[in-house]
Each structure stands twice: as structure tokens, then as C-alpha cells.
Write a protein that holds these residues in place. Structure first.
Motif, PDB file in Angstrom:
ATOM      1  N   HIS A   1     -31.629  58.703  -9.476  1.00 11.51           N
ATOM      2  CA  HIS A   1     -30.667  58.110 -10.158  1.00 11.51           C
ATOM      3  C   HIS A   1     -31.082  57.191 -11.155  1.00 11.51           C
ATOM      4  O   HIS A   1     -31.032  57.084 -12.546  1.00 11.51           O
TER       5      HIS A   1
ATOM      6  N   ASP B   1     -23.620  61.276  -2.006  1.00 10.37           N
ATOM      7  CA  ASP B   1     -23.239  61.764  -3.379  1.00 10.37           C
ATOM      8  C   ASP B   1     -22.640  62.975  -3.165  1.00 10.37           C
ATOM      9  O   ASP B   1     -22.631  63.892  -2.455  1.00 10.37           O
TER      10      ASP B   1
ATOM     11  N   HIS C   1     -22.361  65.727  -5.007  1.00  8.33           N
ATOM     12  CA  HIS C   1     -22.890  66.882  -5.057  1.00  8.33           C
ATOM     13  C   HIS C   1     -23.825  67.360  -4.009  1.00  8.33           C
ATOM     14  O   HIS C   1     -24.363  68.487  -4.118  1.00  8.33           O
TER      15      HIS C   1
ATOM     16  N   CYS D   1     -28.203  68.276 -11.420  1.00  9.33           N
ATOM     17  CA  CYS D   1     -28.492  69.018 -10.328  1.00  9.33           C
ATOM     18  C   CYS D   1     -27.613  70.167 -10.323  1.00  9.33           C
ATOM     19  O   CYS D   1     -27.734  71.413  -9.490  1.00  9.33           O
TER      20      CYS D   1
ATOM     21  N   CYS E   1     -31.912  62.336 -12.816  1.00  6.03           N
ATOM     22  CA  CYS E   1     -30.551  62.666 -13.134  1.00  6.03           C
ATOM     23  C   CYS E   1     -30.466  62.477 -14.667  1.00  6.03           C
ATOM     24  O   CYS E   1     -29.661  63.202 -15.475  1.00  6.03           O
TER      25      CYS E   1
ATOM     26  N   CYS F   1     -27.209  62.522 -17.401  1.00  2.00           N
ATOM     27  CA  CYS F   1     -26.104  62.849 -16.656  1.00  2.00           C
ATOM     28  C   CYS F   1     -25.218  61.769 -16.244  1.00  2.00           C
ATOM     29  O   CYS F   1     -24.033  61.893 -16.073  1.00  2.00           O
TER      30      CYS F   1
ATOM     31  N   ASN G   1     -22.404  68.634 -14.728  1.00  2.00           N
ATOM     32  CA  ASN G   1     -21.313  68.894 -14.136  1.00  2.00           C
ATOM     33  C   ASN G   1     -19.941  68.173 -14.598  1.00  2.00           C
ATOM     34  O   ASN G   1     -18.952  68.479 -13.993  1.00  2.00           O
TER      35      ASN G   1
HETATM   36 FE1  SF4 Z   1     -24.775  63.064 -10.009  1.00  2.00          FE
HETATM   37 FE2  SF4 Z   1     -25.791  64.088 -12.483  1.00  2.00          FE
HETATM   38 FE3  SF4 Z   1     -27.505  63.060 -10.317  1.00  2.00          FE
HETATM   39 FE4  SF4 Z   1     -26.210  65.279 -10.338  1.00  2.00          FE
HETATM   40  S1  SF4 Z   1     -27.683  65.194 -11.799  1.00  2.00           S
HETATM   41  S2  SF4 Z   1     -26.461  63.520  -8.723  1.00  2.00           S
HETATM   42  S3  SF4 Z   1     -24.246  64.900 -11.075  1.00  2.00           S
HETATM   43  S4  SF4 Z   1     -25.862  61.900 -11.709  1.00  2.00           S
END
Ligand code: SF4
Ligand code: MIC
Length: 645
Positions: free
Chosen positions: A65, A119, A121, A297, A357, A360, A378
């Protein structure tokens, strides 16, 4: 009576409670994962528990992240997490290795096992037949220490997928269709279990796109069976021995069931500013766009990237569009580099970002003022991109790629030529950026390295007998954790510094909130339905805790956020009469008395409006365990005192 896939895994891991819908159950957790934006706090909590080494089968700490290093803070957090991982028996996934859910699916997921992650997700790994759930950092810390994970036994919804997808329609459109049907609160306290003839054509990464966005439904988990598709995926990852078959019994009983005919689907988009605000791309029409971001993700697998590359090959990104592509893992990126697909993307004009990430979570690539951005992500909550007035549309990689070329929102069709892409027999599996922990002997000497920005977990006191507090803010339905505790490149580096973060609480909703809390001393938040939906970040509870919030009263709560509030020692109470929501106003002073005694046994509490002389009934449907946690002033105090007993 037979069991479905989820029920089989639950029954094999049940350590407390009974499998009766709605009742509390405790599950043995086999695997945990953390990422860096929640991981620093989770490991501070783990350290505070005084446990030498993790007790799970596998725990992995991902760095994905906070990868922009504009100051020392993120790098210090990474150094801290690595030092804990090495010492405490946790695998460390270095920055550059990829997004936690994508890498975990590729390298560690095992059908039939349980996984919790800090997390929301984490349910992505349900695509391979794991019972995978998002949780607050403290719950993950407890699970690393060998403790069970407690949830309410969800009701199980069987989603039967029939028919075949048309060209240009893909897994993202399936989950967007489900979101439009069930809404962002339609999955709360439910597990979605997929079955049906269409599964024979859905690969594991496609299934993972669907389970990933089950988080947007508020679902506890989403799960697919472990079948021959699953075996093929594991074999191509050189992990065939991890495969076990897990399918539903023929007489499995579900709480609900619905059928989705894939042949009826067309390309869809979630329009600003909610993932369930879904409409057909055709109906929205060819609106002009400024930015396209492919990755996250949800849609960053090898297949997603190959589709994108196939569409971009020999074409040029429109001059009015900035196209970013973030492959989900180093494995994916490396394979694209070796097979030439990366070159197709670069030639078309794509900006290749790190395997992380990135946009996002607002870690760079904020759109222009009022910009329209198509993203394969998402979440499209207002302001999450970093630009408050940007318009974010969530779409499939096919829709994103064809639109990047045309410069307007475009329906992908036959011309996308992506149906011919075949799965690799073998993925590249070198794992060079995964670091194994030290042996227990070596670990003894190893030190944990803190940085100046890493502040301790906020101390809490046992619940007092009387709470007299001011309504510091009143908000509406579907308030997200991004509203409560915004993220983005400038704030995320302070995830390990609650005092600093507190200045940003509710910033986009009410910029004076933090200051008002300082004046109030003790505060109450009043919310509508589905309060705290979205991420698992416990900061959305810890920061209000730091600001003196004692109680949140709402019409209903999201599952993970309610658990995080309890873990922080904040009371999440529910209106018995929803009309009372209208009667309470910001600035009202409310009082709860004989709290400890009542909380010990009663399912309701009366709160008195001191200013208006009214009284409201609030539901507190807590389990005995949750009552004890609240009385102790939070899960950390509760766990420490239980460990000392
Ligand atoms: Fe969260 Fe986006 Fe990272 Fe997926 S890609 S873990 S939704 S910040
Ligand atoms: C998100 O997508 O909102 C995040 C960032 O991944 C969060 C976790 C966090 O806030 O650190 C999540 O989904 O839980």
C-alpha cells in the motif's frame, strides 16, 4: 443434511459456538496476512501481547500500500514490519513483490484452509476455496497468537451461475451485476457460495475477481468450490500438492439461493460514487474520459493484463487519456516482460506503475480537477482517488482498455480478441522477494526496529459506569471508513501515528470534527445504515477513540467496523426505533448510566438526552465475549488480562 463448501470449512475449524445462523462462532485460523497500511498497527498490537512467535501455520506480512516514499515514514514502517516478521516467524513480502491478495492467491492459498487478513479484500482467496475474511488488525494479531477469530455464523447464499459470457463481458461484470442486485449492504453477515455449470469456464483468477468484490457487498466471505480448475491453477503455480477437492454435498442446504444467467450480462460500470451504483456501459453512453487505471487486487492477474495487452497491441492511447497499468504481482509483471505483452502496453502509451495498490488507495495518480477516471478497481467512494470532485467509474479491464484507446467510455465487443488468450501451463515461481523468518534461535538475538513516526497503540481504560457525551457529528447512510479516516498519499504514512492522524478524521465530511471533539471531551457519533462500510482499517475506530468518542449510535453497522469499535472499547449501539435518528441532533448531550451493570446482561440500554429531557432505547445485542471486551476497555486489555490469568 449435507454441507456446502463454506459449511464444511467452518465445521472443520469450529472451536467455539454452534453453526446456528446469527450465533457467535469461534474459528481456528490457519493463515494470516497483513499489509503495510494496517500492518504497523497490527504488529504493534502483537508486540503488546508479549507473544514470542506466531502460532499459525503461515503468516505473511505484505508491503503493497504505502510504497511511495516521499519521506522516511513509509520506509520506517517497512523496516519495522520486516524486523517483526523476521523475529516472530512471519514471511515478509518485500515492496515490489505485489498486492497482498494477488500474491497470496498465487503463492500461498490452500483450498479448505481459513485465512484472515487486516484488509477487507482478504476474501479474494475464496476464489480458490479458502474461507478467507477481512478483519481488524487487532483480530489478526490475536489470530497470530493462536486465538480464534469470532464472527456471527453467517447465513449462506448459494449463487448459481449458469450460461456463458459473451465476448467483451467478464468476471468484473458478474460481480457488478450482483452488486446492482444486492447493494453495498446486501451481503452483511452472509457468505456467498458460488456453484453452477458456468464454473467450468471460470478460472481461479476470474473467480478471485468475484470473491474480491464480495467485500463491496459487505459479505463476510465469498467462496468457490475447489475443483479441477483449482487443481490446474495450483499445478501451474508449482503447488499442485496443495490441492484438495472441496465441493458441496448434493443435499447441501442453503439459507438463500439465486441464479445468475451469464449469457444475459453485458458490460457494466459502477458509476460515481458507490460500487452498487451500476448501469450498463451502453446506457451510460460515450462520456469523455481523462484517465484509465488498470490494476488493483480486483483485476491485476496475468489474464487481466494479457487481455489489456491484446486490446492495446498495435493501437495508441487517446491523446486526452492518461492510462496507468499496475500488474498485481512481480510474477505477473515478469511474465508480461518475458512474453512481450509489456512492450505492447508501453508501445500503446501506457504508464507502467509499480506492482502495488497505487492509485486504488490514492497513492499517486489523483485525477485532474473534475476528471473522469475509469478504473478496474473495487471502490469509487467520493474523494478516495485523491481528487475530491473526480468522477470514478469501476469497469472491467476490457472496457477500460477499449475506452483508453477511443477516449470515451466504450462497450467492448467481439473486436477485443481476448477470448483466445490461454492460461500459462507454468507461472514463473522464483519467490525471490519473499523473505523467510529467522529460526527461533537466531530470532532470539534479533531486534525490532522502531522509527520516530511509530507511536504506541492508544491506551484505553475499562468502561466507566456513566458516559455523558456530546453528539459530535451526525451522518447519513453508507458512511465508509474512507469518510471516517481518509487514506491517500499524504495521510497514509501516518497510519502508525494515531495522534497525527486524528486531525484528518471525517475531514471530507466536516473539517471541524477533530477540533470539536477536543472541545467536547467525550463524544458520540450518530450514523444511519451500514455505518463503517468498506475497508477493515481499525484506524477508523482508533482515531475516534483518541478523539474521545465513547459511543457510536447507528441504524446498522458494517461487520468489520462494528468489531473494530468493540475491539477499541467504543460502544456500537443500534437504534431500537429508527425514527429516533431524526430526534437526535449534533450538539445534544446524551447520558448512559449504570453502564457496567446493564451492559453485563441487558440487550437494551436507555440513553437520556440531557438537553432535551428525552430518552431513547438502544440495542446492544453483544455476545458475552464482546461484553467482556467492552467492560475491559477493548480487546487488547481483555487479551492481556486473559493471558495473565
Ligand atoms: Fe485495497 Fe486497492 Fe490495495 Fe486492493 S488494491 S488492497 S482495494 S488499496
Ligand atoms: C482499501 O482498499 O480501502 C484498503 C486500503 O486496502 C483497506 C485497508 C486499509 O485501509 O489499510 C481495506 O480494504 O481494508
Amino acid at each position: 443434511m449435507g454441507y456446502g463448501v463454506a459449511q464444511k470449512i467452518i465445521s472443520a475449524h469450529l472451536v467455539a459456538g454452534e453453526m446456528k445462523t446469527g450465533g457467535e462462532i469461534g474459528l481456528k485460523i490457519d493463515q494470516t496476512l497483513t499489509q503495510d497500511a494496517t500492518g504497523t498497527m497490527a504488529y504493534l498490537e502483537f508486540e503488546a501481547m508479549g507473544i514470542d512467535r506466531v502460532k499459525t501455520e503461515l503468516s505473511v506480512a505484505y508491503i503493497d500500500h504505502n510504497t511511495l516514499q516521499t519521506g522516511f515514514e513509509n520506509a520506517d514502517d517497512h523496516r519495522f514490519i520486516r524486523s517483526v516478521a523476521r523475529k516472530r516467524g512471519i514471511v515478509y513480502s518485500h515492496p515490489g513483490n505485489g498486492i497482498c491478495h494477488q500474491v497470496h492467491l498465487e503463492r500461498f492459498s490452500v483450498p479448505g484452509k481459513t485465512l484472515i487478513g487486516s484488509d477487507s479484500h482478504t476474501p479474494t482467496c475464496g476464489g480458490i476455496g479458502m474461507l478467507a475474511m477481512g478483519a481488524g488488525g487487532l483480530d489478526v494479531a490475536v489470530a497470530m497468537g493462536g486465538g480464534p477469530y469470532f464472527i456471527n455464523m453467517p447465513s449462506i447464499v448459494n449463487v448459481v451461475l449458469t450460461g456463458e459470457l459473451h465476448a467483451g463481458v467478464s468476471a468484473k461484470d458478474i460481480i457488478l451485476a450482483i452488486l446492482s442486485r444486492l447493494s453495498v449492504k446486501g451481503g452483511v453477515d452472509k457468505i456467498l457460495e458460488y456453484s453452477g455449470e458456468a464454473l467450468s469456464k471460470l478460472s481461479v483468477p476470474e473467480r478471485a475477481t468475484i470473491t474480491n468484490m464480495g467485500a463491496e457487498l459487505g459479505a463476510t466471505a465469498s467462496i468457490f468450490p475447489s475443483d479441477t480448475m483449482t487443481r490446474q491453477f495450483l499445478e501451474s503455480q508449482a503447488r499442485g500438492s496443495a490441492w484438495v477437492e472441496i465441493t458441496a454435498d448434493p443435499d447441501a442446504v442453503y439459507d438463500e439461493q439465486f441464479v445468475l444467467d451469464l449469457s444475459q450480462l453485458e458490460p457494466l460500470a459502477a458509476m460515481p460514487h458507490m460500487p452498487d451504483n451500476v448501469k450498463a456501459v451502453r446506457e451510460i453512453g460515450p462520456i469523455a474520459i481523462n484517465q484509465v487505471c488498470i490494476g488493483s487486487c480486483t483485476n491485476s492477474s496475468f489474464l487481466d493484463m494479457m487481455k489489456t495487452a491484446a486490446i492495446l497491441k498495435g493501437k495508441k492511447v487517446h491523446d486526452s487519456v492518461s492510462l496507468t497499468i499496475s500488474p498485481g504481482s512481480r510474477q505477473v509483471l515478469n511474465m508480461l516482460a518475458l512474453n512481450g505483452a509489456l512492450s505492447d502496453m508501453i508501445s500503446a502509451g501506457a504508464r507502467i506503475l509499480e506492482t502495488a495498490c497505487g492509485p486504488c488507495i490514492g497513492m499517486g495518480q489523483a485525477p485532474e480537477t473534475g476528471g473522469v477516471s475509469l478504473r478496474t478497481f473495487n471502490r469509487n467512494f467520493k474523494g478516495r482517488s485523491g481528487t475530491p470532485d473526480a468522477e470514478i467509474y469501476l469497469v472491467s479491464p476490457e472496457t477500460a482498455a477499449v475506452s483508453a484507446i477511443s477516449g470515451v467510455l466504450t462497450v467492448p465487443g467481439e473486436e477485443t480478441a481476448v477470448n483466445t488468450i490461454s492460461f500459462p501451463q507454468k507461472y514463473i515461481t522464483d519467490d525471490n522477494l519473499l523473505e523467510l523468518p529467522l529460526s527461533p534461535q537466531e530470532a532470539h538475538e534479533a531486534e525490532i526496529v522502531y522509527g520516530p513516526n511509530i507511536k504506541p497503540y492508544p491506551a484505553t481504560d475499562p468502561l466507566p459506569e456513566v458516559v455523558r457525551a456530546t453528539v459530535a457529528i451526525k451522518v447519513g447512510d453508507n458512511i465508509t471508513t474512507d469518510h471516517i479516516m481518509p487514506a491517500g498519499a499524504s495521510i497514509l504514512p501516518y497510519r502508525s501515528n494515531i495522534p497525527y492522524l486524528s486531525g484528518f478524521c471525517f475531514r471530507g465530511v466536516d473539517k471541524d470534527f477533530a477540533d470539536r471533539c477536543t472541545v467536547c471531551g467525550a463524544g458520540i457519533i450518530v450514523g444511519g445504515h451500514n455505518y463503517g462500510q468498506g475497508s477493515s482499517r481499525e484506524h477508523a475506530a482508533l482515531v475516534p477513540l483518541y478523539l474521545g468518542i465513547k459511543v457510536v449510535i447507528a441504524k446498522s453497522f458494517s461487520r468489520i467496523h462494528a468489531a473494530n469499535l468493540i475491539n477499541a472499547g467504543i460502544l456500537p449501539l443500534v437504534f431500537a426505533d429508527e425514527d429516533d435518528y431524526e430526534r437526535i441532533n449534533g450538539g445534544d448531550i446524551l447520558e448512559l448510566t449504570e453502564l457496567r451493570a446493564k451492559l453485563g446482561h441487558s440487550d437494551t440500554l436507555n440513553i437520556r438526552d440531557v438537553s432535551g429531557n428525552a430518552s431513547y432505547t438502544l440495542l446492544c445485542p453483544f455476545t458475552d465475549r464482546q461484553r467482556e471486551i467492552l467492560l475491559a476497555g477493548g480487546l487488547l486489555n481483555y487479551t492481556k488480562s486473559n493471558n495473565n490469568d
